[in-house]
Write a protein that holds these residues in place. Structure first.
Motif, mmCIF file in Angstrom:
data_model
loop_
_atom_site.group_PDB
_atom_site.id
_atom_site.type_symbol
_atom_site.label_atom_id
_atom_site.label_comp_id
_atom_site.label_asym_id
_atom_site.label_seq_id
_atom_site.Cartn_x
_atom_site.Cartn_y
_atom_site.Cartn_z
ATOM 1 N N LEU A 252 0.880 -1.160 0.000
ATOM 2 C CA LEU A 252 0.000 0.000 0.000
ATOM 3 C C LEU A 252 0.918 1.211 0.000
ATOM 4 N N VAL A 253 0.694 2.126 -0.915
ATOM 5 C CA VAL A 253 1.510 3.335 -1.000
ATOM 6 C C VAL A 253 0.580 4.536 -0.832
ATOM 7 N N ARG A 254 0.945 5.405 0.090
ATOM 8 C CA ARG A 254 0.171 6.636 0.339
ATOM 9 C C ARG A 254 1.059 7.830 0.012
ATOM 10 N N HIS A 255 0.503 8.765 -0.746
ATOM 11 C CA HIS A 255 1.217 10.007 -1.043
ATOM 12 C C HIS A 255 0.390 11.154 -0.480
ATOM 13 N N MET A 256 1.056 12.069 0.241
ATOM 14 C CA MET A 256 0.365 13.181 0.902
ATOM 15 C C MET A 256 0.932 14.517 0.462
ATOM 16 N N PHE A 257 0.035 15.469 0.332
ATOM 17 C CA PHE A 257 0.404 16.867 0.171
ATOM 18 C C PHE A 257 -0.013 17.535 1.468
ATOM 19 N N VAL A 258 0.921 18.183 2.126
ATOM 20 C CA VAL A 258 0.667 18.794 3.427
ATOM 21 C C VAL A 258 0.862 20.291 3.319
ATOM 22 N N ALA A 259 -0.171 21.030 3.656
ATOM 23 C CA ALA A 259 -0.093 22.491 3.665
ATOM 24 C C ALA A 259 -0.909 22.995 4.848
ATOM 25 N N GLY A 260 -0.474 22.633 6.031
ATOM 26 C CA GLY A 260 -1.231 22.982 7.224
ATOM 27 C C GLY A 260 -2.400 22.020 7.395
ATOM 28 N N LYS A 261 -3.210 22.258 8.399
ATOM 29 C CA LYS A 261 -4.321 21.357 8.690
ATOM 30 C C LYS A 261 -5.422 21.409 7.640
ATOM 31 N N LYS A 262 -5.682 22.569 7.112
ATOM 32 C CA LYS A 262 -6.834 22.737 6.219
ATOM 33 C C LYS A 262 -6.639 22.115 4.849
ATOM 34 N N TYR A 263 -5.440 22.124 4.305
ATOM 35 C CA TYR A 263 -5.226 21.699 2.927
ATOM 36 C C TYR A 263 -4.458 20.398 2.784
ATOM 37 N N ARG B 156 -3.979 16.690 1.974
ATOM 38 C CA ARG B 156 -4.704 15.710 1.171
ATOM 39 C C ARG B 156 -3.809 14.505 0.958
ATOM 40 N N SER B 157 -4.429 13.328 0.766
ATOM 41 C CA SER B 157 -3.641 12.136 0.478
ATOM 42 C C SER B 157 -4.398 11.214 -0.462
ATOM 43 N N ALA B 158 -3.641 10.333 -1.096
ATOM 44 C CA ALA B 158 -4.201 9.290 -1.953
ATOM 45 C C ALA B 158 -3.455 8.008 -1.639
ATOM 46 N N ILE B 159 -4.119 6.881 -1.836
ATOM 47 C CA ILE B 159 -3.504 5.592 -1.558
ATOM 48 C C ILE B 159 -3.750 4.669 -2.746
ATOM 49 N N ILE B 160 -2.778 3.802 -3.014
ATOM 50 C CA ILE B 160 -2.884 2.867 -4.130
ATOM 51 C C ILE B 160 -2.222 1.553 -3.720
ATOM 52 N N TYR B 161 -2.718 0.455 -4.287
ATOM 53 C CA TYR B 161 -2.109 -0.853 -4.069
ATOM 54 C C TYR B 161 -1.131 -1.119 -5.203
ATOM 55 N N LEU B 162 0.072 -1.549 -4.855
ATOM 56 C CA LEU B 162 1.113 -1.876 -5.817
ATOM 57 C C LEU B 162 1.413 -3.370 -5.706
ATOM 58 N N SER B 163 1.149 -4.127 -6.764
ATOM 59 C CA SER B 163 1.395 -5.570 -6.770
ATOM 60 C C SER B 163 2.900 -5.849 -6.745
ATOM 61 N N ASP B 164 3.319 -6.770 -5.878
ATOM 62 C CA ASP B 164 4.739 -7.145 -5.768
ATOM 63 C C ASP B 164 4.826 -8.515 -5.097
ATOM 64 N N SER B 165 4.258 -9.538 -5.740
ATOM 65 C CA SER B 165 4.237 -10.874 -5.149
ATOM 66 C C SER B 165 5.633 -11.474 -5.021
ATOM 67 N N GLU B 166 6.575 -10.998 -5.833
ATOM 68 C CA GLU B 166 7.954 -11.499 -5.782
ATOM 69 C C GLU B 166 8.754 -10.865 -4.637
ATOM 70 N N GLY B 167 8.225 -9.802 -4.052
ATOM 71 C CA GLY B 167 8.964 -9.100 -3.003
ATOM 72 C C GLY B 167 10.175 -8.363 -3.537
ATOM 73 N N ALA B 168 10.072 -7.860 -4.774
ATOM 74 C CA ALA B 168 11.204 -7.199 -5.437
ATOM 75 C C ALA B 168 11.482 -5.802 -4.900
ATOM 76 N N TRP B 169 10.485 -5.179 -4.312
ATOM 77 C CA TRP B 169 10.623 -3.791 -3.862
ATOM 78 C C TRP B 169 10.770 -3.769 -2.360
ATOM 79 N N ASN B 170 11.726 -3.043 -1.873
ATOM 80 C CA ASN B 170 11.880 -2.838 -0.436
ATOM 81 C C ASN B 170 12.235 -1.374 -0.232
ATOM 82 N N PRO B 171 11.235 -0.500 -0.290
ATOM 83 C CA PRO B 171 11.519 0.939 -0.254
ATOM 84 C C PRO B 171 12.099 1.390 1.080
ATOM 85 N N GLU B 172 13.185 2.076 1.005
ATOM 86 C CA GLU B 172 13.834 2.647 2.180
ATOM 87 C C GLU B 172 13.963 4.147 1.982
ATOM 88 N N PRO B 173 13.853 4.909 3.051
ATOM 89 C CA PRO B 173 14.012 6.366 2.920
ATOM 90 C C PRO B 173 15.347 6.706 2.262
#
Length: 144
Positions: free
Chosen positions: A50-61, A63-80
């Motif tokens: 599950l990947v969530r991307h957020m735009f943060v501009a204080g409390k009022k603005y 917003r975020s979106a979330i999407i499912y990314l298929s990776d049954s092989e476990g090829a992705w291991n995202p690190e900061p």
């Protein structure tokens, strides 16, 4: 709220997993919360992420979106610091700003679109974030 309902609410919330998502990308890591910035989070799920991307501009603005990314092989291991968004288009005029970005992921790309409307009355301004997946196994999508 009664003492009994407050106790139930506290019990339910204490059982929730804190920091469910892991922060994997931040546009301005040293930015105070109230200033505009973007963040991306990921959480391993069955056969993918599950990947969530957020735009943060204080409390009022915020917003975020979330999407499912298929990776049954476990090829992705995202690190900061190892993942990044690439800006592919920026459009703006006095009424809005539209920013499109992409991130390389297993089997293709995640595409993010941020739309922010601009108004002389701050309470009338809006923001929206959307995410899409583009299938491109070889990462051959040449946007230039």
């Amino acid at each position: 709220m009664t003492d009994a309902s407050r106790a139930v609410y506290t019990l339910r919330n204490s059982a929730l997993k804190r920091n469910f998502f892991k922060l994997i990308w931040h546009s301005r890591p040293d930015t105070p919360f109230g200033l505009k910035h973007e963040r991306t989070y990921a959480k391993r799920s069955p056969n993918g992420w599950l990947v969530r991307h957020m735009f943060v501009a204080g409390k009022k603005y915020t917003r975020s979106a979330i999407i499912y990314l298929s990776d049954s092989e476990g090829a992705w291991n995202p690190e900061p610091g190892e993942v990044k968004w690439e800006r592919v288009a920026i459009e703006s005029n006095p009424n809005f700003a539209l920013i499109t970005s992409r991130m390389e992921v297993p089997g293709g790309w995640l595409v993010s679109e941020l739309l922010s409307t601009i108004s002389s009355a701050p309470e009338a301004a809006t923001a929206d974030v959307s995410l899409a997946y583009v299938d491109d196994e070889n990462h051959a999508w040449d946007i230039w």
